[in-house]
Write an enzyme that holds these catalytic residues in place. Structure first.
Site, PDB file in Angstrom:
ATOM      1  CE  LYS A  15      -3.905  -1.832   2.740  1.00 29.59           C
ATOM      2  NZ  LYS A  15      -4.679  -1.606   3.982  1.00 29.59           N
ATOM      3  CG  ASP A  72     -10.027  -1.956   6.340  1.00 27.44           C
ATOM      4  OD1 ASP A  72      -8.989  -2.345   6.917  1.00 27.44           O
ATOM      5  OD2 ASP A  72     -11.040  -2.674   6.231  1.00 27.44           O
ATOM      6  CG  PHE A 155      -0.006  -5.779  -2.148  1.00 20.87           C
ATOM      7  CD1 PHE A 155      -0.902  -6.027  -1.123  1.00 20.87           C
ATOM      8  CD2 PHE A 155      -0.141  -4.603  -2.864  1.00 20.87           C
ATOM      9  CE1 PHE A 155      -1.918  -5.121  -0.823  1.00 20.87           C
ATOM     10  CE2 PHE A 155      -1.144  -3.685  -2.576  1.00 20.87           C
ATOM     11  CZ  PHE A 155      -2.042  -3.946  -1.546  1.00 20.87           C
ATOM     12  CE  LYS A 178      -2.970  -3.141  -7.317  1.00 17.47           C
ATOM     13  NZ  LYS A 178      -2.407  -3.816  -6.136  1.00 17.47           N
ATOM     14  NE  ARG A 184      -4.431   0.513  -1.713  1.00 19.03           N
ATOM     15  CZ  ARG A 184      -4.513  -0.801  -1.931  1.00 19.03           C
ATOM     16  NH1 ARG A 184      -3.921  -1.360  -2.977  1.00 19.03           N
ATOM     17  NH2 ARG A 184      -5.178  -1.577  -1.095  1.00 19.03           N
TER      18      ARG A 184
END
Ligand code: ITT
Length: 203
Positions: A15, A72, A155, A178, A184
């Site tokens: 992250k 989260d 990941f 990505k 995200r």
């Protein structure tokens, strides 16, 4: 004087890597808990991504005195009624690795045909200021759970998250690709606007 640091309230290096790229150019210096000497482990007691994101952001903002951004996120698989969901990081038990979780999920989907393997990645971002103000935003990305892992980028569940429009798993995409389509990336685009708002209201 206003301290222009933004604490990335996460201990997940994947992250951190992605946010450093996704939030490039914001008027804050991005710092991590380790860099600030913060070692608090937060128990993610919430039943939703929103609750957990809020808990992580407010706890670390209080502790650091810095504007803090928490993420989260998780994978929701339709054939499993939305599992692993908020349990994504802990699926397959304590001490399990990314590959253990992937294998566990693949085993649970063993007899599920391709057309029923639909899933989505969810990401909820909470931004908390030391004065107690909190803002939330979110993003999602749809895909299909592959039958075997492919690719080494990213990941977590990326090697089995197949993106039909691109004909690749998330782990086969270069990081910048990505970061164009992910859950995200979508949440971070909204977070960027919220961060500008916090910056304007800072003393
Ligand atoms: P922090 O709480 O410290 O941020 P964490 O890994 O425990 O780190 P979460 O509780 O939000 O974070 O769990 C998210 C899990 O969902 C993560 O560990 C992965 O297994 C999965 N996940 C989230 N985003 C992902 C992504 O972009 N690609 C693959 N898997 C992802």
């Amino acid at each position: 004087m206003h301290d222009n640091k933004l604490l990335l309230a996460t201990n997940n290096p994947g992250k951190v890597r992605e946010y450093k790229s996704l939030l490039r150019g914001i008027p804050y210096e991005i710092v991590t808990p380790a860099e600030q000497g913060i070692t608090t482990e937060i128990e993610e007691a919430g039943v939703s991504f929103e609750e957990n994101a809020r808990l992580k952001a407010t706890t670390l903002s209080r502790e650091s005195g810095l504007l803090s951004l928490a993420d989260d996120s998780g994978l929701e698989v339709d054939a499993l009624g939305g599992e692993p969901g908020v349990l994504s990081a802990r699926y397959a038990g304590e001490g399990a690795s990314d590959i253990d979780r992937i294998n566990y999920l693949l085993a649970r989907l063993k007899d599920v045909p391709e057309e029923k393997r639909t899933a989505r990645f969810q990401c909820v971002v909470a931004i908390a200021a030391p004065d107690g103000a909190v803002e939330l935003c979110s993003g999602e990305c749809r895909g299909v759970i592959a039958t075997e892992p492919r690719g080494n980028n990213g990941f977590g569940y990326d090697p089995i998250f197949y993106v039909p429009e691109l004909g690749k798993t998330m782990a086969e995409l270069p990081p910048e690709e990505k970061n164009r389509i992910s859950h995200r990336a979508r949440a971070a685009a909204k977070a960027r606007e919220l961060l500008m708002k916090f910056n304007l209201s800072a003393p």
